[in-house]
Write a protein that holds these residues in place. Structure first.
Motif, PDB file in Angstrom:
ATOM      1  N   THR A 103     -20.478 -15.218 -30.313  1.00  0.00           N
ATOM      2  CA  THR A 103     -21.301 -14.090 -30.752  1.00  0.00           C
ATOM      3  C   THR A 103     -21.930 -14.341 -32.111  1.00  0.00           C
ATOM      4  OG1 THR A 103     -19.464 -12.948 -31.848  1.00  0.00           O
ATOM      5  CG2 THR A 103     -19.878 -12.405 -29.519  1.00  0.00           C
ATOM      6  N   GLY A 104     -21.345 -15.265 -32.875  1.00  0.00           N
ATOM      7  CA  GLY A 104     -21.808 -15.494 -34.234  1.00  0.00           C
ATOM      8  C   GLY A 104     -21.316 -14.420 -35.201  1.00  0.00           C
ATOM      9  N   ILE A 105     -20.429 -13.556 -34.732  1.00  0.00           N
ATOM     10  CA  ILE A 105     -19.906 -12.467 -35.556  1.00  0.00           C
ATOM     11  C   ILE A 105     -18.420 -12.749 -35.805  1.00  0.00           C
ATOM     12  CG2 ILE A 105     -19.601  -9.970 -35.765  1.00  0.00           C
ATOM     13  CD1 ILE A 105     -21.822  -9.689 -33.612  1.00  0.00           C
ATOM     14  N   ARG A 106     -18.139 -13.424 -36.906  1.00  0.00           N
ATOM     15  CA  ARG A 106     -16.761 -13.819 -37.197  1.00  0.00           C
ATOM     16  C   ARG A 106     -15.800 -12.634 -37.287  1.00  0.00           C
ATOM     17  NH1 ARG A 106     -16.555 -19.070 -40.914  1.00  0.00           N
ATOM     18  NH2 ARG A 106     -14.454 -18.261 -41.046  1.00  0.00           N
ATOM     19  N   PRO A 107     -16.199 -11.515 -37.899  1.00  0.00           N
ATOM     20  CA  PRO A 107     -15.257 -10.390 -37.957  1.00  0.00           C
ATOM     21  C   PRO A 107     -14.856  -9.862 -36.578  1.00  0.00           C
ATOM     22  CG  PRO A 107     -16.989 -10.089 -39.581  1.00  0.00           C
ATOM     23  CD  PRO A 107     -17.397 -11.263 -38.720  1.00  0.00           C
ATOM     24  N   LEU A 108     -15.717 -10.019 -35.597  1.00  0.00           N
ATOM     25  CA  LEU A 108     -15.379  -9.579 -34.246  1.00  0.00           C
ATOM     26  C   LEU A 108     -14.212 -10.403 -33.699  1.00  0.00           C
ATOM     27  CD1 LEU A 108     -16.191  -7.560 -32.086  1.00  0.00           C
ATOM     28  CD2 LEU A 108     -17.862  -9.225 -31.250  1.00  0.00           C
ATOM     29  N   GLY A 109     -14.237 -11.696 -33.946  1.00  0.00           N
ATOM     30  CA  GLY A 109     -13.104 -12.545 -33.568  1.00  0.00           C
ATOM     31  C   GLY A 109     -11.846 -12.149 -34.314  1.00  0.00           C
ATOM     32  N   GLY A 110     -12.009 -11.748 -35.579  1.00  0.00           N
ATOM     33  CA  GLY A 110     -10.878 -11.299 -36.371  1.00  0.00           C
ATOM     34  C   GLY A 110     -10.260 -10.016 -35.844  1.00  0.00           C
TER      35      GLY A 110
END
Length: 105
Positions: A29-36
């Protein structure tokens, strides 16, 4: 929405979802906080079960293994690459979770 009782949850799959799934989600997704968020949610759910099935000391060891794997994968990735590093720490965390918690059933 009701959660399953903590004693009925398998934690090894949660650690795999949190570590490998969180990395994949952040990367794709390119959204690191989402992985977090996924990493954290899986860690909390696993921790709930670790505490219900084991003792505080074992829970702490498993939590450090899980979170340490997240941190360690970043350092290890410099040597062997991102996905191999995530794979190594995911297998280690899932194996520890299974051996110290899930296999008690």
């Amino acid at each position: 929405m009701d959660l399953k009782p903590a004693s009925d949850v398998s934690t090894a799959p949660l650690t795999v979802l949190g570590l490998a799934g969180g990395f994949a989600l952040a990367r794709e997704t390119g959204i690191r906080p989402l992985g977090g968020v996924l990493l954290g949610a899986c860690g909390l759910l696993a921790g709930r079960t670790w505490l219900a099935r084991t003792d505080p000391g074992t829970t702490a060891v498993l939590a450090v293994t899980y979170l340490g794997g997240f941190v360690g994968s970043h350092r290890l990735a410099r040597s062997i690459g991102a996905w191999p590093a995530v794979g190594v720490v995911t297998v280690a965390s899932a194996a520890a979770s299974w051996a110290l918690c899930d296999a008690r059933d």
